[in-house]
Design an enzyme around this catalytic site. Sequence first.
Site, mmCIF file in Angstrom:
data_model
loop_
_atom_site.group_PDB
_atom_site.id
_atom_site.type_symbol
_atom_site.label_atom_id
_atom_site.label_comp_id
_atom_site.label_asym_id
_atom_site.label_seq_id
_atom_site.Cartn_x
_atom_site.Cartn_y
_atom_site.Cartn_z
ATOM 1 N N SER A 79 0.839 -1.193 0.000
ATOM 2 C CA SER A 79 0.000 0.000 0.000
ATOM 3 C C SER A 79 0.881 1.253 0.000
ATOM 4 C CB SER A 79 -0.902 -0.027 1.229
ATOM 5 O OG SER A 79 -1.803 1.046 1.220
ATOM 6 N N LYS A 103 -5.225 9.017 -7.492
ATOM 7 C CA LYS A 103 -5.358 7.860 -6.596
ATOM 8 C C LYS A 103 -6.719 7.241 -6.908
ATOM 9 C CE LYS A 103 -5.150 6.268 -1.820
ATOM 10 N NZ LYS A 103 -6.347 5.419 -1.933
ATOM 11 N N CYS A 417 -21.310 -5.024 38.139
ATOM 12 C CA CYS A 417 -22.125 -5.280 36.947
ATOM 13 C C CYS A 417 -21.581 -6.432 36.114
ATOM 14 C CB CYS A 417 -22.203 -4.017 36.091
ATOM 15 S SG CYS A 417 -23.161 -4.229 34.579
#
Length: 663
Positions: A79, A103, A417
Amino acid sequence: MNRIEKIRYLVEKLNEYREAYYNHNDSPVTDEVYDRLFDELRRLEVETGIVMANSPTNTVGYQPVSELKKVNHPVALLSMDKTKSVDDLVRFIGDTEATVMYKLDGLTVRLDYENGKLVLAATRGDGSEGDDITHNIPAFMNVPLTIPYKGRLSVSGEAFIHRYDFERINAGLPEDKRFSTCRNMAAGSVRAYDPEICKSRNIYFNAFKVIEGFEKINSKYERMSRLQKLGFPVCPIFKIEVGSDEAALERRIAKIREDAKISGIPIDGAIVQYDDVAYSKSRGATGHHYKDGIAFKFEDELYETVLRDIEWNTSRSGCMIPKAVYDMVEIDGCAMTHATLHNVSFVKKLDLHVGDRILISKRNMIIPAVEENMDAGKGNVIIPNRCSFCGAPTVIRKSADETGKDVEKLYCTNPACGSSLIKQFVHFADKDSMNIEGLAEGIIEKLITAGLLAEFIDIYDLEKHRDEIIGLDGFGEKSYERLIASVRKSSSTTMNKFLRAVDIPLLGRHASKTISDYFKWDIAAFEDAIRGDKPFDFTALEGIGETLHQNIYEWFAESENVALWKRLRCKISIVQPEIDTEKEQNDMLKGEIVVVTGVVEGYTRSEMDSLIAQNGGIAGGSVTGKTDILVIGEKPGGSKVKKAEALGTKMMTAEEFLKMLNK
């Protein structure tokens, strides 16, 4: 008009006439005119050696396949590093000759030619391995099947669909079969088993790089010009004058953006690269991108979708973080289905209700965010009055955010919890995290029930509750002292263990060590990279993918997590790992990436990782194109072995590996 332009013109005209004749019962020209143009095209193809995939003289036909075979890339298709700052482009170019090109927003494809004939086409895939799509190339609109070139030529480029074709084709598809973006449609079409599907989608190709061939041409710009002369459509490319300032680059990029919009070519930025090919190669690469170029991304684009749910997840501190769940949108090739909504104030500000049309962006190219509610104005936002996990009542409290502004947050009133809180503490105390001996699941549950633990930082305040802890069932003086001694010992730890302990999703043992190695075990350098103006690209590191990269930034985007991180950093000292000096000098595996699969007798996985590091190697978590050795123990993972076989990775049994290291 030169001969190649003439070929393109004749192909376009003849196909236009054929379409009218066969599909619309119309004859724009006489048979005599059609035949004369056809003969002229065939003569030019013979003279030039160039035959386009969509030429009416091409009778290759379209042969469907039953599966897409995998293809290895001898030269990795990596890339590009990214930026949203033109100033970064100026610094990158310096006083070196460079080019700028579109691009393209499509699917990267590699084309291989032998002695003038197309022999292979493959998608980029993961950069090391892609899908064989050779069967679909005759269905492309503009790829040459033959070229006047002897020897081997390998070219990479982008397959894409023009925006006007995308809108027309999408409108003709059933609603449940429509695509969300041009790129999505192009990717699905190029990978189709049946070339007729590809043919119907008007797929175009633009070359942007010569992978192999043209060895005597050292200019990227000239290589692109040479490709054009061979019949390739190339990505629009322009030279950048040495010494160009920010204003000049901004004008060029603005012109690129406008031209692409007029022509309907899908782009999402511009790419700047050095023109000198030899210099480009000398710059090298990371595991993610080559260092000879940089991609300039346009400002965050907005994508419309529909809000389907708001999930409220309880954090370690009891604060309930809202998350938007919406119809999938694809941004930069990533499928997005959820985004954090931060707090109650944010939900109220956007006036969010299930079913609303919302606009999503990918902020700084990393974090998905809800930017706007197109259906705002209903009012009466519903905030849950019960915790979705344990059912306890909820309460809204005001507290200052990082900017000092008061915001409303929702809290579960149950200090213990659910079991998820217990599991988070178990993970924090694990031997591969903070290594707090004696803080087992049963002990943690008792401490939470007694109100002594609510978040990780409370562990380092347990000494303040000596009498309360000793009074708990199963505790006494000795067990208390052992626990506190272990807590004190854990307050000095290494960067990799601390990173794993805070429980960033998917950031496990391998990834935390890889990150620590890269930043030379300097946690302040890691913090600077996270906070920097230009996002650090974690996918450039071995074994770290896009999902973990995004998870890291999403974790640090939450003020609750940042506050926890800062408080822990005040209590915990991050030290350099202890290294056996004698072992450190052994560089038998210097720079090599080694992956272990299966059980190695006499060694835990952590000990194998240490052994690899002590011999100069890098312990990897999964097999990729960059893996050097796969060590196979007992009961190995079949997928890793198969991947290594397909990639041609060197494989050794555990016995062979240990013998090589004199173990």
